[in-house]
Enzyme design. Structure first.
Site, PDB file in Angstrom:
ATOM      1  N   ASN A 159       0.815  -1.230   0.000  1.00  0.00           N
ATOM      2  CA  ASN A 159       0.000   0.000   0.000  1.00  0.00           C
ATOM      3  C   ASN A 159       0.840   1.268   0.000  1.00  0.00           C
ATOM      4  OD1 ASN A 159       0.759  -0.438   2.647  1.00  0.00           O
ATOM      5  ND2 ASN A 159      -1.164   0.274   3.519  1.00  0.00           N
ATOM      6  N   GLU A 258       4.341  -3.269  12.506  1.00  0.00           N
ATOM      7  CA  GLU A 258       3.305  -2.280  12.176  1.00  0.00           C
ATOM      8  C   GLU A 258       2.181  -3.066  11.534  1.00  0.00           C
ATOM      9  OE1 GLU A 258       3.330   0.720  13.047  1.00  0.00           O
ATOM     10  OE2 GLU A 258       5.427   1.344  13.223  1.00  0.00           O
TER      11      GLU A 258
END
Ligand code: ADP
Length: 493
Positions: A159, A258
């Protein structure tokens, strides 16, 4: 498609190991497709565990000389890398839009954002201070040294194909580590292009290695099992992150994770309506909803609810879906057909449980990977989209009555990455910011990220922080040195 790059040598389709462009040991390649057109734009070498082992060995070999340099000299190389990325911003943005789908303006923005981490850590790397602790004995001194953690492995998502790499590589390199990176199979070209620029910037061979692959598990297994690797930094989904953490346990590697998010945007009755709608929409629909800090649940207080919904629907109605390269497009496609199927299933589940589609809600007539920007009302916590990361352009708007209810709703998730609150009441700002369990809180603002802030989550959204002065800690070990026997001796005449 990418014939209009001003520097076509940025388009690389091989692995980058030990300063060389290599073919895979398996002699295999995988296709990279443009999500806007489904066309194949490149065939990239698919490296495997054997190639990964070579890259890790190269990193180990390169690290001592790099670590021994004064921080200022490492910084000079990183600054040249930063400059080259910014000089090539347009080409890098074109490559990103071609493989990732986001609109060109967002790709340009990501390149600048990605580069900013390199500039920031080129500076911060000079400020790795140790410490002197007042010792409990008079003949001793207690010191703390900060040293690079060792060879780092990184696994990154599609992304943010460039920024998620520089956010790890820049602090690692700045403090003297070497790094081996596995980019997502959807977006290897962005990773390989910045590796080319790192080499042009004079980064010595072996310090930055890129292992593109269609065999994520094999490469991940090698990265997590190889004892040379001392740290794994991962950005991606929570299930894969959990699995990698387990794998790292065998060699007790340090990890930074993350992972997924389920960001609430809490809008109170006293909020500035225009700004709250613009902020919520910006956060929800950035990258067509495919960021881990995208608004996942928009929680709006009853008194402002109807006005908020009306304005958000109006805002979304102005969006123009299309190929990210076209100037008129405000929003691009999703990454692949599976993403479209996943988002469709979430909307269908919500509708089956009573949700109302105010706008969108369907696969776009453009076909392919395009999904209409969507606003849903009459939503509740039993729906899958309240619990799961939507990762698509779907905005469910929940209604709440009291502050306590809003905080409870916001916390009713295993995730804890970003959160946002809109209110003008200063007391409420503090109560909510302290009461919600998230690593990041945006107050009257949703565009909260930059190189200078600590990005990261709590609960199952991960551990560690990226960016900011704290971002160096993830790549440093602390070493305690006790200096003893310091009392003066009588020196014989
Ligand atoms: P997403 O759903 O956003 O693609 P993933 O967690 O699947 O999130 O992917 C993030 C990164 O993790 C990608 O680089 C992907 O190739 C990698 N990955 C996925 N599965 C594994 C695995 N079993 N081992 C190592 N890496 C993996």
């Amino acid at each position: 498609m990418l014939r209009d790059l001003s520097d076509s040598s940025l388009l690389k389709c091989k692995g980058f190991v030990d300063g060389k462009w290599i073919n895979s040991a398996r002699q295999e390649r995988f296709a990279v497709r443009n999500p806007a057109t489904s066309q194949r734009i490149a065939e990239v070498e698919s490296l495997d565990a054997h190639d990964t082992r070579q890259a890790i060995a190269a990193a180990q070999k390169a690290m001592p000389a790099w670590q021994a340099l004064p921080a200022r000299e490492r910084s000079a190389v990183l600054k040249r890398w930063f400059d080259l990325i910014m000089e090539n911003q347009e080409d890098l943005a074109l490559i990103m839009t071609a493989e990732q789908g986001k609109v060109l303006a967002e790709s340009r923005g990501e390149i600048a954002y990605a580069a900013s981490f390199i500039e920031w850590f080129a500076e911060e790397g000079k400020r790795v201070y140790g410490d002197i602790i007042p010792a409990p004995q008079t003949d001793r001194r207690a010191l703390v040294l900060k040293q690079p953690v060792g060879v780092v492995a990184a696994i990154t998502p599609w992304n943010f194909p460039t920024a998620m790499i520089t956010r790890k590589a820049a602090p690692a390199l700045a403090v003297g580590c070497a790094i081996v990176i596995k980019p997502a199979a959807e977006t290897p070209l962005s990773a390989l292009a910045i590796a080319e620029l790192a080499q042009r910037a004079g980064l010595p061979a072996g310090l930055l290695n890129i292992v593109p692959t269609g065999h994520a598990k094999d490469v991940g297994d090698e990265m997590t099992q190889n004892p040379i690797v001392k740290k794994l930094s991962f950005t991606g989904s929570t299930p894969v992150g959990k699995m990698l953490m387990k794998q790292c346990a065998d060699t007790v590697k340090r990890t930074s994770m993350e992972l997924g998010g389920n960001a609430p945007v809490i809008v109170f009755d006293d909020a500035n309506l225009e700004k709250a709608v613009a902020g919520a929409a910006g956060s929800k629909f950035r990258n067509s909803g495919q960021t881990c800090i995208c608004a996942n649940r928009i929680l709006v207080q009853a008194g402002i609810y109807d006005a908020f919904v009306e304005k958000l629907v109006e805002t979304v109605g102005d969006y123009r879906l299309g190929n990210g390269r076209d100037k008129e497009s405000t929003h691009g496609p999703l990454i692949n057909p599976k993403a479209v199927a996943d988002v469709t299933a979430l909307v269908e589940d919500a509708v089956a449980k009573g949700a109302t589609i105010k706008i969108g809600g369907v696969h776009s007539t453009l076909g392919g990977c395009f999904f209409e920007p969507t606003v849903l009302t009459d939503v509740n916590q039993t729906m899958r989209l309240a619990r799961e990361e939507i990762f698509g352009p779907v905005a469910p708007i929940f209604k709440f009555e009291t502050e306590a209810e809003a905080i409870a709703l916001a916390n009713d998730t295993e995730f804890g990455l970003a959160s946002y609150v809109y209110t003008r009441d200063i007391g409420r700002v503090w109560r909510v910011a302290e009461g919600i369990e998230y690593g990041m809180v945006g107050v009257n603002e949703t565009a909260i990220t930059s190189d200078v802030i600590p990005f990261g989550g709590v609960k199952e959204s991960g551990q560690g922080r990226e960016g900011s002065k704290y971002g160096l800690d993830d790549y440093l070990e602390m070493k305690y040195v006790c200096m003893g026997d310091l009392n003066a001796y009588d020196v014989a005449p």
